[in-house]
Design a protein around this motif. Sequence first.
Motif, PDB file in Angstrom:
ATOM      1  N   LEU A 191       0.816  -1.213   0.000  1.00  0.00           N
ATOM      2  CA  LEU A 191       0.000   0.000   0.000  1.00  0.00           C
ATOM      3  C   LEU A 191       0.851   1.265   0.000  1.00  0.00           C
ATOM      4  O   LEU A 191       0.388   2.323  -0.413  1.00  0.00           O
ATOM      5  N   GLY A 192       2.097   1.161   0.477  1.00  0.00           N
ATOM      6  CA  GLY A 192       2.946   2.338   0.602  1.00  0.00           C
ATOM      7  C   GLY A 192       2.651   3.132   1.856  1.00  0.00           C
ATOM      8  O   GLY A 192       2.785   4.361   1.871  1.00  0.00           O
ATOM      9  N   MET A 193       2.276   2.426   2.937  1.00  0.00           N
ATOM     10  CA  MET A 193       1.927   3.091   4.185  1.00  0.00           C
ATOM     11  C   MET A 193       3.157   3.765   4.802  1.00  0.00           C
ATOM     12  O   MET A 193       4.200   3.128   4.960  1.00  0.00           O
ATOM     13  N   PRO A 194       3.042   5.041   5.161  1.00  0.00           N
ATOM     14  CA  PRO A 194       4.183   5.718   5.802  1.00  0.00           C
ATOM     15  C   PRO A 194       4.596   5.010   7.083  1.00  0.00           C
ATOM     16  O   PRO A 194       3.757   4.440   7.802  1.00  0.00           O
ATOM     17  N   ALA A 195       5.892   5.051   7.391  1.00  0.00           N
ATOM     18  CA  ALA A 195       6.438   4.305   8.525  1.00  0.00           C
ATOM     19  C   ALA A 195       5.803   4.718   9.844  1.00  0.00           C
ATOM     20  O   ALA A 195       5.574   3.879  10.725  1.00  0.00           O
ATOM     21  N   ASP A 196       5.490   6.013   9.997  1.00  0.00           N
ATOM     22  CA  ASP A 196       4.937   6.462  11.277  1.00  0.00           C
ATOM     23  C   ASP A 196       3.545   5.917  11.533  1.00  0.00           C
ATOM     24  O   ASP A 196       3.114   5.800  12.681  1.00  0.00           O
ATOM     25  N   LYS A 197       2.844   5.535  10.471  1.00  0.00           N
ATOM     26  CA  LYS A 197       1.522   4.927  10.623  1.00  0.00           C
ATOM     27  C   LYS A 197       1.610   3.403  10.586  1.00  0.00           C
ATOM     28  O   LYS A 197       0.821   2.703  11.226  1.00  0.00           O
ATOM     29  N   ALA A 198       2.561   2.862   9.835  1.00  0.00           N
ATOM     30  CA  ALA A 198       2.690   1.404   9.712  1.00  0.00           C
ATOM     31  C   ALA A 198       3.098   0.769  11.034  1.00  0.00           C
ATOM     32  O   ALA A 198       2.587  -0.295  11.400  1.00  0.00           O
ATOM     33  N   GLY A 199       4.012   1.409  11.769  1.00  0.00           N
ATOM     34  CA  GLY A 199       4.506   0.823  13.015  1.00  0.00           C
ATOM     35  C   GLY A 199       3.411   0.500  14.014  1.00  0.00           C
ATOM     36  O   GLY A 199       3.300  -0.657  14.468  1.00  0.00           O
ATOM     37  N   PRO A 200       2.568   1.459  14.406  1.00  0.00           N
ATOM     38  CA  PRO A 200       1.493   1.159  15.358  1.00  0.00           C
ATOM     39  C   PRO A 200       0.519   0.100  14.849  1.00  0.00           C
ATOM     40  O   PRO A 200       0.020  -0.719  15.633  1.00  0.00           O
ATOM     41  N   LEU A 201       0.247   0.090  13.550  1.00  0.00           N
ATOM     42  CA  LEU A 201      -0.669  -0.911  12.993  1.00  0.00           C
ATOM     43  C   LEU A 201      -0.085  -2.318  13.126  1.00  0.00           C
ATOM     44  O   LEU A 201      -0.784  -3.266  13.498  1.00  0.00           O
ATOM     45  N   LEU A 202       1.206  -2.445  12.829  1.00  0.00           N
ATOM     46  CA  LEU A 202       1.848  -3.757  12.923  1.00  0.00           C
ATOM     47  C   LEU A 202       1.950  -4.226  14.374  1.00  0.00           C
ATOM     48  O   LEU A 202       1.862  -5.432  14.647  1.00  0.00           O
ATOM     49  N   GLU A 203       2.127  -3.298  15.298  1.00  0.00           N
ATOM     50  CA  GLU A 203       2.158  -3.674  16.710  1.00  0.00           C
ATOM     51  C   GLU A 203       0.819  -4.269  17.138  1.00  0.00           C
ATOM     52  O   GLU A 203       0.771  -5.263  17.868  1.00  0.00           O
ATOM     53  N   ARG A 204      -0.261  -3.665  16.682  1.00  0.00           N
ATOM     54  CA  ARG A 204      -1.585  -4.194  17.011  1.00  0.00           C
ATOM     55  C   ARG A 204      -1.797  -5.554  16.356  1.00  0.00           C
ATOM     56  O   ARG A 204      -2.270  -6.500  16.994  1.00  0.00           O
ATOM     57  N   ALA A 205      -1.446  -5.666  15.076  1.00  0.00           N
ATOM     58  CA  ALA A 205      -1.674  -6.915  14.347  1.00  0.00           C
ATOM     59  C   ALA A 205      -0.813  -8.055  14.884  1.00  0.00           C
ATOM     60  O   ALA A 205      -1.199  -9.229  14.803  1.00  0.00           O
ATOM     61  N   ALA A 206       0.349  -7.735  15.450  1.00  0.00           N
ATOM     62  CA  ALA A 206       1.243  -8.774  15.978  1.00  0.00           C
ATOM     63  C   ALA A 206       0.626  -9.511  17.169  1.00  0.00           C
ATOM     64  O   ALA A 206       1.084 -10.600  17.527  1.00  0.00           O
ATOM     65  N   ARG A 207      -0.395  -8.936  17.779  1.00  0.00           N
ATOM     66  CA  ARG A 207      -1.013  -9.558  18.950  1.00  0.00           C
ATOM     67  C   ARG A 207      -2.193 -10.457  18.599  1.00  0.00           C
ATOM     68  O   ARG A 207      -2.821 -11.039  19.496  1.00  0.00           O
ATOM     69  N   VAL A 208      -2.522 -10.584  17.307  1.00  0.00           N
ATOM     70  CA  VAL A 208      -3.695 -11.369  16.908  1.00  0.00           C
ATOM     71  C   VAL A 208      -3.579 -12.822  17.360  1.00  0.00           C
ATOM     72  O   VAL A 208      -4.506 -13.393  17.926  1.00  0.00           O
ATOM     73  N   GLY A 209      -2.421 -13.456  17.113  1.00  0.00           N
ATOM     74  CA  GLY A 209      -2.253 -14.860  17.491  1.00  0.00           C
ATOM     75  C   GLY A 209      -2.423 -15.072  18.989  1.00  0.00           C
ATOM     76  O   GLY A 209      -3.100 -16.022  19.423  1.00  0.00           O
ATOM     77  N   GLN A 210      -1.809 -14.201  19.791  1.00  0.00           N
ATOM     78  CA  GLN A 210      -1.923 -14.330  21.237  1.00  0.00           C
ATOM     79  C   GLN A 210      -3.355 -14.082  21.697  1.00  0.00           C
ATOM     80  O   GLN A 210      -3.858 -14.760  22.599  1.00  0.00           O
ATOM     81  N   ARG A 211      -4.033 -13.166  21.074  1.00  0.00           N
ATOM     82  CA  ARG A 211      -5.425 -12.882  21.452  1.00  0.00           C
ATOM     83  C   ARG A 211      -6.335 -14.082  21.167  1.00  0.00           C
ATOM     84  O   ARG A 211      -7.295 -14.331  21.898  1.00  0.00           O
ATOM     85  N   VAL A 212      -6.031 -14.808  20.116  1.00  0.00           N
ATOM     86  CA  VAL A 212      -6.817 -16.007  19.810  1.00  0.00           C
ATOM     87  C   VAL A 212      -6.641 -17.049  20.913  1.00  0.00           C
ATOM     88  O   VAL A 212      -7.611 -17.678  21.362  1.00  0.00           O
TER      89      VAL A 212
END
Length: 630
Positions: A191-212
Motif C-alpha cells: 500500500l505504501g503506508m508511511p512508517a509512522d503509521k505502519a509501526g502502530p498498525l503492525l504492533e496491534r496486528a502482531a497480537r492477533v495470534g496471542q489474542r486467539v
Amino acid sequence: METQRKLKGQGTRTLMLAATMLLTAVMAHSASGQPPALSVEEALRRQPKYPGLLISTPPAEQWKTCKVEPILNPKDGRTPLGYVVRDSAGLPLRQFVSYDNQSYNIVAYYYNGVEAFREVYPTRTTEPVQYRWLGPNGSKWGLDRNRDGLVDEWVVLSPEELSQELLQAILTRDSRRAEALALNKSNLDYLGMPADKAGPLLERAARVGQRVLEAAEQLKLSPQTRWGHLELAPPQTIPGDTWNLRDDWITHKQAMLLVYDGETARFLPLGEMVLVGRAWKLIDGPSLGQMSTTSQGPVITDAIKDLVAQLHEIDQQTPTPPTAEALASHNAQRVKVLEQILAKLPEGPQQEPWLRLLIDSLGGAAEGDKADGSYLVRLRQLKERLHQASSPLAAHAAFRLLLAENSLALRSASPESFAAVQEKWRKALEEFATTYPDSEDAPEAVLRLAMALEFTPQGESKAREWYTVLTTRYRQHSHAAKAAGAIRRLESVGKPLSLTGSLLGNGQTFDTSSLRDKAVIVYYTASWSSTLAEDARKLQSLLRDYGPKGLELVVISVDDDAKAAAEALTAHKMPGIHLFAPGGLDKSPLANAYGILVVPHILVTDKKGIIINRAAQMATLEEDLKKATQ
C-alpha cells in the motif's frame, strides 16, 4: 492485469488469475509427453486438502457409470494435458491438469457441475501452493508458501469468511491460523503506508495470534460451536491520496461475531479490519473486554443478548419462496425484536448499528404493506427524527424510504399513471445522489438512476453519465463493474463481440472469438424468466432457418445456481452453446461484461463478429438475422 499486479504487490510474486494460469499450462505443455494415467476410482477417491467442502462424489456403486475424458492440448489437438471425470449425466466431478507431465498441477473439484474448489501446485518449489474456494463454497483464495498444507496468507477473503476462519482458529487453539488473517508488513509495503503509521498498525496486528489463544482459554467453546452471524460497523474510507497510498484505506472499525455453543449464544468483538487488495485483514483480533461506548460497532450487552439470539433465529427462517407478503411478514418480526433491543440500550453510538437494522427491516416490512401502512409511517417518522438530529443514518433512512415508497407506487400504478411514477422515481434518485453523494447508499442510487434513464427515450446519454460516475467516484464499489459493462454495451455497436466464460455442464472455457465467420445471437436468460419457454421455441425455429446460413446461438444463464440453469434450459430444449458463471444477474462476470440489467437481453453480431444490435427484440430478431447472415 491490475488484479494480478496488486496480488504480486502483496508478495505473491507469481500468482495468476485462473484463466491465465490455465493458458500458461497449455502453452508450456510438451506435445510429446503425457500426464500420469488416471482411473475413475483414483480420481474420485481424491479429496480436497481442506475438509467440509461441498463437492460432488457419487456413491462407489455408481463409479462404473462415470468416465474419464482427456483434455486435449490445443497445440496439436491430440496429446492430453489432463483429464475430466464426469458422472453418468455428463457433469464434471473432477478435473486434473498437468503441465510438467510428472504430476497434476491443477486439481479441480465440482459440485453439481460447477467448479467448487481448486488446488494449484506450481512446478517451481519456490512458488506457493494455492487453494481456491469457488462456487457454493465461497470466494476464499489462500497461499501455502512453505507447502505444508496450511494457508499462510489470504489474497481473497470476505469479512464473513475471515470471521469463520478466526472461529476455527479459536476452536483449535491455532495461533498460526489466526496470524494468517492478520495485517502484515508486506501488505503495508504494498500500500505504501508511511512508517509512522505502519509501526502502530503492525504492533496491534502482531497480537492477533496471542489474542486467539487468550480467547480460546476464556471462552472454552465446545468443538461443536457453530458460526452464527457477523455484524459490522459501516465501512470507513480514507482516500489513498491522503496518505499517498496505492489504494484507499477502507476499514470496518468494529466487528461483532455471534457464535452458538449448543443453545448458548456467545458474542466476540473482533476489533478493526482493513481491506488490502481483495482480502480483509485483522488489525486487532478477538477481545472479550467490553467494547467502548464510543465505538461505531454493535454493542451486545447481557441485557440484549437473548433478544439478539431471537433475531438470529428469525434470520434463519428466511421465507421460501420470497414473496412480497412473506418478506414483509419476516421483516415485521425483525422490527418487533429490534425495537426491543433499542429500548434496552442508551441513546447514542451504542444504538447506531441496531438503528440501521431497524431502518432496513421497516423498509422491508413497508414494501409489502399498504400505501398508508404503519411501517411506512414509522419509517418516515424515524427518517425525520434522524435528519433533525443530524444522524449519520439519516441518509440510509432516506434511501430506504425512497425504495419503499417507489415499490408501493408501482404496485398501485395504472397504465395511465405508470410514466408519472417512473418520472418521480428518477427525480427522487437524482436528488438523493446529489444530496448524499458520500453516503454508503449513493452507489446503489446511482446505478438505479442510470438503469431508469437507460430505458427512457433519449435517456441513454444521461445514463452513460451516471454509469461513468459509478466507474470513477465509486470505482471501489461492486457496482462499478456492472456500470463499466453497461457503458461498454451502450458503445458496442460496430465493435467486436468479446465474451469468455465456462460452458454449462463441463466447466471448460469458451471464447466467442472461436465463432469465426458466424453470425451470433447472444441470449441472456434465467430459469425464472417469464419468456424463457416461448423464446426457446422461437430460437429453435430461427436456428433451423438461419443455421445453414451461418448462425450460432450463445445462451448465457444468469441464474445463481448452475443446476437450476441446466434444468431450465434442458426442460425448454434451449438450443445453442450454454454458458454460466456464478453470481446471478447482479454479480455474474458474464452479465457484468456488458452490464446486463434485465433478462431476456439479446445481442446480435454479423459474420465478422461485429455487434450490429445491442438490444435486439425477439419480435424483430429475424430482421436482424437477415442482415447478419448476408
